[in-house]
Design a protein around this motif. Structure first.
Motif, PDB file in Angstrom:
ATOM      1  N   GLU A  41      57.043   5.744  20.673  1.00 47.22           N
ATOM      2  CA  GLU A  41      56.412   6.540  20.712  1.00 47.22           C
ATOM      3  C   GLU A  41      55.522   6.717  19.696  1.00 47.22           C
ATOM      4  OE1 GLU A  41      56.824  11.691  21.618  1.00 47.22           O
ATOM      5  OE2 GLU A  41      58.737  10.167  22.084  1.00 47.22           O
ATOM      6  N   HIS A  42      55.889   6.657  18.542  1.00 44.67           N
ATOM      7  CA  HIS A  42      55.001   7.076  17.621  1.00 44.67           C
ATOM      8  C   HIS A  42      54.940   5.662  16.605  1.00 44.67           C
ATOM      9  CE1 HIS A  42      56.115  11.340  17.216  1.00 44.67           C
ATOM     10  NE2 HIS A  42      57.456  11.168  17.306  1.00 44.67           N
ATOM     11  N   ALA A  43      54.856   4.243  17.432  1.00 46.04           N
ATOM     12  CA  ALA A  43      54.111   3.410  16.989  1.00 46.04           C
ATOM     13  C   ALA A  43      52.404   3.236  16.622  1.00 46.04           C
ATOM     14  CB  ALA A  43      53.798   2.139  17.809  1.00 46.04           C
ATOM     15  N   SER A  44      51.324   3.934  16.806  1.00 45.86           N
ATOM     16  CA  SER A  44      50.393   4.345  16.323  1.00 45.86           C
ATOM     17  C   SER A  44      50.435   5.048  15.138  1.00 45.86           C
ATOM     18  CB  SER A  44      49.759   5.023  17.548  1.00 45.86           C
ATOM     19  OG  SER A  44      50.230   6.424  17.251  1.00 45.86           O
ATOM     20  N   TRP A  45      51.136   5.513  14.673  1.00 45.78           N
ATOM     21  CA  TRP A  45      51.591   5.593  12.878  1.00 45.78           C
ATOM     22  C   TRP A  45      52.567   4.941  11.765  1.00 45.78           C
ATOM     23  CZ3 TRP A  45      55.420   9.207  11.622  1.00 45.78           C
ATOM     24  CH2 TRP A  45      56.174   9.871  12.652  1.00 45.78           C
ATOM     25  N   LEU A  46      53.252   4.535  12.660  1.00 40.98           N
ATOM     26  CA  LEU A  46      54.469   4.265  12.083  1.00 40.98           C
ATOM     27  C   LEU A  46      54.141   2.522  11.869  1.00 40.98           C
ATOM     28  CD1 LEU A  46      57.406   5.315  14.330  1.00 40.98           C
ATOM     29  CD2 LEU A  46      56.849   5.526  11.719  1.00 40.98           C
ATOM     30  N   GLU A  47      53.189   2.010  12.706  1.00 42.60           N
ATOM     31  CA  GLU A  47      52.500   0.551  12.350  1.00 42.60           C
ATOM     32  C   GLU A  47      51.036   0.716  11.107  1.00 42.60           C
ATOM     33  OE1 GLU A  47      52.688  -1.192  16.052  1.00 42.60           O
ATOM     34  OE2 GLU A  47      54.731  -1.228  15.764  1.00 42.60           O
ATOM     35  N   PRO A  48      51.110   0.133  10.342  1.00 44.98           N
ATOM     36  CA  PRO A  48      51.734  -1.053   9.944  1.00 44.98           C
ATOM     37  C   PRO A  48      52.104  -0.649   8.344  1.00 44.98           C
ATOM     38  CG  PRO A  48      49.645  -1.260   9.118  1.00 44.98           C
ATOM     39  CD  PRO A  48      49.596  -0.235   9.555  1.00 44.98           C
TER      40      PRO A  48
END
Length: 310
Positions: A41-48
């Motif tokens: 759900e939060h990949a947009s700010w967890l990655e990279p």
């Protein structure tokens, strides 16, 4: 503005890197209580910055926070250190980084440091307490007072024969990074709370380790809390009941994390963990039974990998 330095009230905060990169653990290994949904759900700010999208390995920073307060140079945590034998923590073993050069670029030589704060005594928070001089480990900051939580000092002292959850992961750490400083008469062992100056105080925050602590900054209208390993990833901001695999007292760590994040949300305080890459720190707000990220600090992200720093 992206920077390595910010000012809160009368305190200047500088981020001093040791290294940044992968730590050989997936989210499922590092945070066994976290939900896969949170990482998706939060990949947009967890990655990279916090997890590599290709390898699914967690990225982490090893860094020291340099504070200038009331005319003194204060270091919060001292990373891994160079040339240390870590047989059960190979990612931290025998490093050779340019940490002292980075500290010099921030305008501070080892002899200029007045105070060292070890929020707890894990391998990656005390390493630069000492350096190898010939065959002896000696204090890196000879004019500093080293503030250590007495509870952690006693817990990690091999003479007391405790059996930590970390097992042998902290092997050699007390002997090469804690005892030499204590034997040199440079340590102050504190309990419960400790006032550093009019802007800064230490408060006990047990759970991750028995003696884990936080540094609270209150200066003018500004607030911050340096939380050490209260959290290793911003996932723990949105899922505050999620522990890392290294928490000695899981229930205690969850309770302390909620307490400290609640204070930060209620006081508009910047939350400054030890190991976040990216912009390094964040303000939080309450959301339902948990918290959400209100805004990131303006610290500059690091571009180098762990291999570049070795």
């Amino acid at each position: 503005m992206i920077t390595d330095r910010i000012t809160l009230g009368d305190v200047t905060i500088t981020r001093v890197w040791e290294f940044y990169g992968p730590v050989a653990m997936t989210p499922e290994t590092f945070f066994p209580e976290s939900s896969p949904r949170a990482w998706e759900e939060h990949a947009s700010w967890l990655e990279p910055h916090f997890v590599d999208p290709e390898t699914r390995i967690v990225n982490a920073a090893i860094q020291t926070w340099l504070l200038r307060s009331e005319g003194r140079n204060i270091l919060i945590d001292t990373g891994v250190g160079n040339h240390k034998e870590r047989p059960y923590a190979p990612v931290w073993s025998r490093l050779d980084t340019g940490f002292l050069d980075n500290l010099a670029r921030a305008g501070v030589r080892p002899e200029d440091v007045d105070l060292v704060v070890n929020t707890h005594l894990h391998v990656d928070h005390v390493g630069w307490n000492t350096y190898l001089d010939g065959r002896a480990w000696v204090p890196t900051f000879p004019n500093a007072t080293y503030l250590m939580p007495k509870t952690d000092f006693d817990f990690w002292n091999p003479a007391n024969e405790h059996e930590p959850l970390l097992g042998r992961g902290n092997q050699n750490v007390f002997e090469d990074s804690v005892a030499p400083v204590h034997e040199a008469g440079l340590t102050t062992l504190w309990e419960d709370s400790y006032t550093i100056d009019a802007n800064l105080r230490l408060e006990s925050a047990p759970g991750h380790t028995p003696g884990s602590s936080v540094v609270v900054l209150e200066s003018g209208a500004d607030r911050a809390v340096f939380v050490g390993d209260l959290l290793h990833s911003p996932v723990q901001l949105v899922e505050p009941d999620t522990n890392s695999c290294f928490c000695e007292d899981p229930a205690g760590a969850r309770a302390t994390r909620r307490k400290v994040l609640g204070w930060a949300a209620d006081h508009n305080a910047l939350v400054v963990p030890a190991h976040l890459g990216g912009q390094g720190a964040a303000e939080v707000r309450r959301e339902g039974s948990g918290f959400a990220i209100k805004g990131w600090a303006p610290f500059a992200p690091h571009a180098d990998s762990l291999e570049d720093a070795r």
